[in-house]
Motif scaffolding. Structure first.
Motif, PDB file in Angstrom:
ATOM      1  N   ASP A 124       0.826  -1.209   0.000  1.00 27.68           N
ATOM      2  CA  ASP A 124       0.000   0.000   0.000  1.00 27.68           C
ATOM      3  C   ASP A 124       0.857   1.255   0.000  1.00 27.68           C
ATOM      4  OD1 ASP A 124      -2.664   1.267   0.303  1.00 27.68           O
ATOM      5  OD2 ASP A 124      -1.765   2.014   2.157  1.00 27.68           O
ATOM      6  N   VAL A 125       0.376   2.263  -0.668  1.00 23.82           N
ATOM      7  CA  VAL A 125       0.916   3.621  -0.613  1.00 23.82           C
ATOM      8  C   VAL A 125      -0.253   4.553  -0.315  1.00 23.82           C
ATOM      9  CG1 VAL A 125       2.826   3.125  -2.178  1.00 23.82           C
ATOM     10  CG2 VAL A 125       0.655   3.974  -3.102  1.00 23.82           C
ATOM     11  N   GLU A 147     -12.388  17.897  11.673  1.00 23.53           N
ATOM     12  CA  GLU A 147     -11.566  17.583  10.501  1.00 23.53           C
ATOM     13  C   GLU A 147     -10.791  16.299  10.758  1.00 23.53           C
ATOM     14  OE1 GLU A 147      -8.815  20.432   8.048  1.00 23.53           O
ATOM     15  OE2 GLU A 147      -7.583  19.445   9.590  1.00 23.53           O
ATOM     16  N   GLY A 148     -10.762  15.435   9.709  1.00 22.37           N
ATOM     17  CA  GLY A 148      -9.948  14.229   9.741  1.00 22.37           C
ATOM     18  C   GLY A 148      -8.921  14.280   8.645  1.00 22.37           C
ATOM     19  N   ALA A 149      -7.648  14.084   8.988  1.00 24.79           N
ATOM     20  CA  ALA A 149      -6.571  14.232   8.005  1.00 24.79           C
ATOM     21  C   ALA A 149      -5.543  13.126   8.201  1.00 24.79           C
ATOM     22  CB  ALA A 149      -5.899  15.595   8.138  1.00 24.79           C
ATOM     23  N   ASN A 150      -4.842  12.804   7.059  1.00 21.85           N
ATOM     24  CA  ASN A 150      -3.730  11.855   7.113  1.00 21.85           C
ATOM     25  C   ASN A 150      -2.471  12.585   7.576  1.00 21.85           C
ATOM     26  OD1 ASN A 150      -4.948  10.153   4.217  1.00 21.85           O
ATOM     27  ND2 ASN A 150      -4.964   9.408   6.289  1.00 21.85           N
ATOM     28  N   PRO A 151      -1.823  12.115   8.629  1.00 22.30           N
ATOM     29  CA  PRO A 151      -0.589  12.787   9.052  1.00 22.30           C
ATOM     30  C   PRO A 151       0.626  12.413   8.208  1.00 22.30           C
ATOM     31  CG  PRO A 151      -1.119  11.010  10.566  1.00 22.30           C
ATOM     32  CD  PRO A 151      -2.243  11.073   9.582  1.00 22.30           C
ATOM     33  N   HIS A 152       0.567  11.283   7.475  1.00 17.75           N
ATOM     34  CA  HIS A 152       1.712  10.834   6.674  1.00 17.75           C
ATOM     35  C   HIS A 152       1.336  10.931   5.191  1.00 17.75           C
ATOM     36  CE1 HIS A 152       3.366   9.310  10.418  1.00 17.75           C
ATOM     37  NE2 HIS A 152       2.219   8.685  10.626  1.00 17.75           N
ATOM     38  N   MET A 166       4.614  12.818  -1.395  1.00 21.70           N
ATOM     39  CA  MET A 166       4.600  13.995  -2.268  1.00 21.70           C
ATOM     40  C   MET A 166       4.143  13.645  -3.685  1.00 21.70           C
ATOM     41  SD  MET A 166       5.427  16.200  -0.084  1.00 21.70           S
ATOM     42  CE  MET A 166       5.537  17.592  -1.199  1.00 21.70           C
ATOM     43  N   ARG A 167       4.466  12.448  -4.177  1.00 20.37           N
ATOM     44  CA  ARG A 167       4.117  12.142  -5.574  1.00 20.37           C
ATOM     45  C   ARG A 167       2.629  11.908  -5.770  1.00 20.37           C
ATOM     46  NH1 ARG A 167       4.981   6.160  -6.816  1.00 20.37           N
ATOM     47  NH2 ARG A 167       5.068   5.123  -4.780  1.00 20.37           N
ATOM     48  N   PHE A 168       1.877  11.781  -4.658  1.00 21.10           N
ATOM     49  CA  PHE A 168       0.432  11.561  -4.795  1.00 21.10           C
ATOM     50  C   PHE A 168      -0.388  12.747  -4.285  1.00 21.10           C
ATOM     51  CE2 PHE A 168       2.088   7.136  -4.149  1.00 21.10           C
ATOM     52  CZ  PHE A 168       1.900   6.722  -5.454  1.00 21.10           C
ATOM     53  N   LEU A 169       0.258  13.878  -4.059  1.00 21.02           N
ATOM     54  CA  LEU A 169      -0.490  15.038  -3.567  1.00 21.02           C
ATOM     55  C   LEU A 169      -1.546  15.501  -4.566  1.00 21.02           C
ATOM     56  CD1 LEU A 169       2.290  17.193  -1.845  1.00 21.02           C
ATOM     57  CD2 LEU A 169       0.560  15.731  -0.790  1.00 21.02           C
ATOM     58  N   ASN A 170      -1.309  15.209  -5.820  1.00 20.99           N
ATOM     59  CA  ASN A 170      -2.296  15.615  -6.830  1.00 20.99           C
ATOM     60  C   ASN A 170      -3.600  14.849  -6.697  1.00 20.99           C
ATOM     61  OD1 ASN A 170      -0.846  13.281  -7.614  1.00 20.99           O
ATOM     62  ND2 ASN A 170      -1.561  13.519  -9.735  1.00 20.99           N
ATOM     63  N   LEU A 171      -3.590  13.732  -5.912  1.00 15.99           N
ATOM     64  CA  LEU A 171      -4.817  12.963  -5.719  1.00 15.99           C
ATOM     65  C   LEU A 171      -5.653  13.493  -4.550  1.00 15.99           C
ATOM     66  CD1 LEU A 171      -3.368   9.357  -6.177  1.00 15.99           C
ATOM     67  CD2 LEU A 171      -4.484  10.802  -7.897  1.00 15.99           C
ATOM     68  N   GLY A 172      -5.132  14.470  -3.824  1.00 19.73           N
ATOM     69  CA  GLY A 172      -5.781  14.983  -2.607  1.00 19.73           C
ATOM     70  C   GLY A 172      -6.906  15.948  -2.879  1.00 19.73           C
ATOM     71  N   PRO A 173      -7.329  16.719  -1.844  1.00 19.57           N
ATOM     72  CA  PRO A 173      -6.635  16.897  -0.557  1.00 19.57           C
ATOM     73  C   PRO A 173      -6.841  15.692   0.367  1.00 19.57           C
ATOM     74  CG  PRO A 173      -8.655  18.145  -0.532  1.00 19.57           C
ATOM     75  CD  PRO A 173      -8.544  17.568  -1.915  1.00 19.57           C
ATOM     76  N   PHE A 174      -5.820  15.440   1.187  1.00 21.04           N
ATOM     77  CA  PHE A 174      -5.865  14.290   2.076  1.00 21.04           C
ATOM     78  C   PHE A 174      -6.440  14.685   3.439  1.00 21.04           C
ATOM     79  CE2 PHE A 174      -3.084  12.906  -1.222  1.00 21.04           C
ATOM     80  CZ  PHE A 174      -3.251  11.528  -1.292  1.00 21.04           C
ATOM     81  N   GLN A 175      -7.609  15.282   3.415  1.00 19.45           N
ATOM     82  CA  GLN A 175      -8.329  15.681   4.621  1.00 19.45           C
ATOM     83  C   GLN A 175      -9.783  15.899   4.250  1.00 19.45           C
ATOM     84  OE1 GLN A 175      -6.049  19.120   5.623  1.00 19.45           O
ATOM     85  NE2 GLN A 175      -7.288  20.522   4.390  1.00 19.45           N
TER      86      GLN A 175
END
Length: 801
Positions: free
Chosen positions: A266-267, A354-359, A362-371
């Motif tokens: 998993d990533v 708010e719920g967010a991923n702490p980890h 960088m290469r998948f930031l375009n799939l976010g936002p991770f919150q």
């Protein structure tokens, strides 16, 4: 692999052997031409037409290496080759002998012709060659015709082994979303065939299952990703089958396969999302701090560290009343109470969570936002709460001389509910066991109920309770600390009994004693005592008091020349006064004895008796005389006591008619429950009275027995046996001086009209038709309970004893 189908008869094998023989001969020719030493005599046998002047003859062997194919499956022995010596004329005089590896077991030789055959199936993968030794002997004499020499039989390989993956099956892992061509794992197949001979061991890799996701390098066996954007959340496990084929992959080659289990790791490529955008929760206003209100959950398709969440309250009017924490096991947000709630103050709250991923990667930031965020509405529910005191703690100071019934504090409580029920006050008596205080039930006025004494209890810690009238189960409490202030109500006094002495030769102004005082009071400025002679001794001619101004005083003599004969003891009253308001004082007495002293002031004697006793009689002699007199008096009293208690033995009169005795005791017996007075069964044995020896000692006290036989008419018949028995028992009782008194059972033979006791029978005891009532027996206690039951007394309530 050679099979019977491909080589069907022995003649074909023989032709092959001959060809190998001549192939070896050609190889030998090449060796000779290149200058390699050749066995002597070999070429003569093989090339008889060549001129001998051009050859070097060293040996007489026809000799070379032998080759034979493996895996022969025919029924006849496999011809390998032929050994021949130029000394062999064909008449059978030469005998060929074979020795070395496999001789006689794997290979045999015809001792006449020199033909070598293989008699067992050969496998190159088990043994690639055999080293043998050959020798030609004279058949008649057994003498060697030629020196012994070695030769080699090599096993020629055929393609009879398929490639094998010795480490399979394989397990591999590759991150999801990996680029195309990412190396996953390398597989390796081995072929047992000879890699130096043909293509039997040349392996080529191919993929049979796992396309289009993976590919394999045909030469190296490296497996790589072949498809981009492989998503673990879509498919996590792959089973790939790899084939390895020899003969360079050509038709007819042998193949082997293995399985490679590939897992996508998993990533963090999936942002968290709340499945609900609105949560509705409720909580009781009585919920304690840190209690759980509810849970929120943001779903993340990833796993492990990539699915970890951190929940925070980012907005809303309940940020100061509630808190949120993350459960590390289930990755949920737990909303808890942060401070006490009140339905009357605020009935609902709104939180933005708010719920967010702490980890993050960088290469998948375009799939976010991770919150992600959600809204939580919390309703506060009303409960019937106990009364609340304002303030929550009371501290009261009260002087110890306060009058009983004085109000020292107003305790106030109120019902926090909307109904605002009436309050009733009380004191928890476990906090005030001495009942020093009382609180008014309606007003909450705290009053004194007993006199206070700081010297006994300087602090009181009581608990005042407030109860709702409509719901007595709702009770609130508050602590009230009461400090009792000191007032000057105790006079100073000597801490102990003071006793001093003055020498007869003391001079005026001599210090006799230093005294001090104590006071149970505790004034703010400390204790200050003043000492003086009491008014009745103000003009004392013998002693005076000097105040040291440090709460002590000195006692001094005013004159000299004290004498024990004149006055042996002086009692000096001293007045002690404190500095309080009002001033309190007391008088303490100092006892001063006049003593005879030596010149250094050491006491010799303080008793005047030494001057009054005669010279010839000392004090010890007087004590001895008095002791003797006391002992004599005790002896006289003891003798008189023994004579007084001595009695004459009872004379048994056989003619005396004894009907009954009255037994009087000074102590109450055991009643019905007394079963240990003495053995009642002995009363039924008349012969016991006739027994000899000393009388048996009783266990009860000596009773006073008064015979009533004088009231019985002498005309009554007398049973001599019973008469003797009773007299014996009477004498036994008289002789036992220390037995305690107990009730005893008495058996009588005579009763009725002739006895002063009257009839003892219960017959005709009733004087009327009505039954006599024995209810009074129930009032006589547990000892008469059995008797009351026998006479049918009605049971009433059990008495308290």
């Amino acid at each position: 692999m050679w099979t019977p189908g491909r080589m069907s008869n022995a003649k074909s094998w023989l032709g092959l052997g001959m060809s190998l023989y001549f192939w070896g001969l050609m190889d030998l020719t090449t060796t000779v031409l290149s200058g390699t030493p050749t066995p002597p005599g070999k070429l003569e046998a093989l090339l008889p037409d060549k001129p001998q002047s051009h050859l070097r003859i060293k040996r007489s062997w026809v000799w070379n290496q032998f080759f034979v194919l493996e895996e022969y499956t025919g029924t006849d022995p496999l011809y390998v080759g032929k050994l021949h010596s130029d000394m062999d004329r064909g008449d059978g005089s030469i005998k060929y002998i074979l020795s070395g590896e496999g001789a006689g077991v794997v290979f045999t030789i015809d001792d006449t012709t020199g033909d070598i055959h293989a008699i067992q199936r050969l496998d190159r993968e088990e043994r690639a060659q055999y080293t043998l030794r050959a020798q030609a002997l004279d058949r008649r004499t057994g003498r060697p015709m030629e020196p012994e020499s070695e030769f080699i039989i090599k096993i020629q390989d055929i393609n009879d082994n398929e490639p094998k993956f010795l480490d399979g099956p394989y397990v591999a892992t590759v991150p999801e979303m990996s680029p195309v061509g990412t190396s996953v794992i390398q597989v390796t197949a081995t072929d047992a065939d000879d890699p130096t001979y043909g293509n039997s061991a040349r392996v080529v890799y191919s993929i049979l299952q796992g396309q289009p996701y993976f590919s394999v390098d045909s030469k190296t066996g490296v497996i790589r990703t072949a498809l981009m954007n492989m998503d673990r959340e879509a498919k996590e496990y792959y089973e790939v089958i790899i084939q390895a084929k020899d003969m360079g992959g050509q038709l007819g080659g042998l193949a082997g396969t293995t399985t490679v289990n590939i897992t996508l790791s998993d990533v963090n490529d999936n942002p968290p999302r709340f499945p609900q955008k609105h949560y509705q929760m409720s909580v009781l206003e009585s919920a304690p701090v840190s209690s759980t209100v509810g849970r929120v959950f943001a779903k993340d398709l990833d796993e492990g560290i990539n699915a970890e969440m951190k929940y925070t309250i980012v907005d809303g009017d309940g940020a100061d009343a509630f808190d949120i924490n993350t459960d590390p096991n289930f990755q949920v947000g737990i909303i808890t109470v942060k401070k006490p709630l009140s339905f009357e103050s605020k009935k609902s709250y709104t939180l933005k969570v708010e719920g967010a991923n702490p980890h993050l990667e960088m290469r998948f930031l375009n799939l976010g936002p991770f919150q992600d965020t959600t809204t939580v509405h919390i309703s506060v529910e009303d409960v019937d709460e106990p009364p609340i005191f304002e303030p929550g703690f009371y501290f009261v100071e009260v002087p110890e001389d306060v009058a009983i019934g004085t109000t020292i504090q107003i305790i106030s409580a109120k019902d926090p509910d909307v109904t605002n029920n009436s309050i009733r006050y009380s004191i928890d008596r476990s906090s005030d066991p001495g009942r020093f205080f009382y609180v008014d039930i309606t007003t909450g006025a705290l009053m004194t109920a007993r006199p206070l004494d700081r010297e006994e209890f300087s602090w009181h810690n009581i608990t005042v309770l407030a109860m709702e009238m409509n719901n007595p189960s709702q009770v609130g409490s508050v602590s009230v600390t009461i400090k009792v202030l000191d007032v000057n109500d105790n006079a100073p006094e000597f801490p102990r009994f003071y006793e001093a002495f003055v020498c007869e030769n003391a001079k005026a102004g001599q210090l006799i004693q230093t005294v001090s005082a104590v006071d149970q009071d505790d004034p703010h400025n400390g204790q200050h005592f003043h000492y003086s002679l009491a008014p009745e001794a103000a003009n004392n001619p013998n002693f005076t008091v000097r105040d040291n101004q440090d709460n002590t005083a000195r006692i001094l003599t005013r004159r000299s020349g004290f004498g024990q004969q004149e006055q042996s003891v002086f009692y000096l009253p001293i007045l002690i006064a404190d500095s309080g308001q009002p001033v309190l004082s007391s008088t303490g007495t100092l006892t001063i004895q006049v003593c005879s002293c030596d010149d250094d002031g050491q006491v010799l004697s303080c008793s005047p008796e030494a001057y009054m006793l005669p010279v010839s009689l000392s004090r010890g002699a007087l004590i001895a005389i008095l002791a003797c007199i006391f002992v004599l008096l005790v002896l006289v009293l003891l003798i008189l006591s023994l004579r007084r208690h001595r009695k004459q033995p009872y004379i048994i009169d056989d003619e005396e008619n004894i009907h009954e005795n009255i037994v009087r005791y000074d102590d109450e017996g055991g009643g019905e429950e007394d079963t240990e007075a003495f053995d009642i069964a002995a009363m039924w044995n008349p012969r016991e009275a006739q027994g000899g020896g000393a009388p048996k000692t009783r266990q009860d006290m000596l009773p006073e027995i008064e015979s009533l036989s004088r009231y019985v008419p002498q005309t009554c018949a007398v049973n001599s046996t019973v008469h003797s028995y009773v007299l014996a028992k009477l004498y036994e009782a008289d002789m036992d001086l220390w037995a305690p008194p107990f009730d005893s059972l008495q058996t009588y033979m005579f009763e009725g009209d002739g006895s002063v006791a009257g009839s003892l029978s219960s017959l005709q005891s009733a004087t009327s038709d009505s039954e006599q009532s024995f209810d009074f027996l129930t009032d006589w206690g547990p000892r008469f309970r059995k008797l009351a039951e026998l006479y049918g007394a009605s049971e009433g309530p059990a008495p308290l004893w």
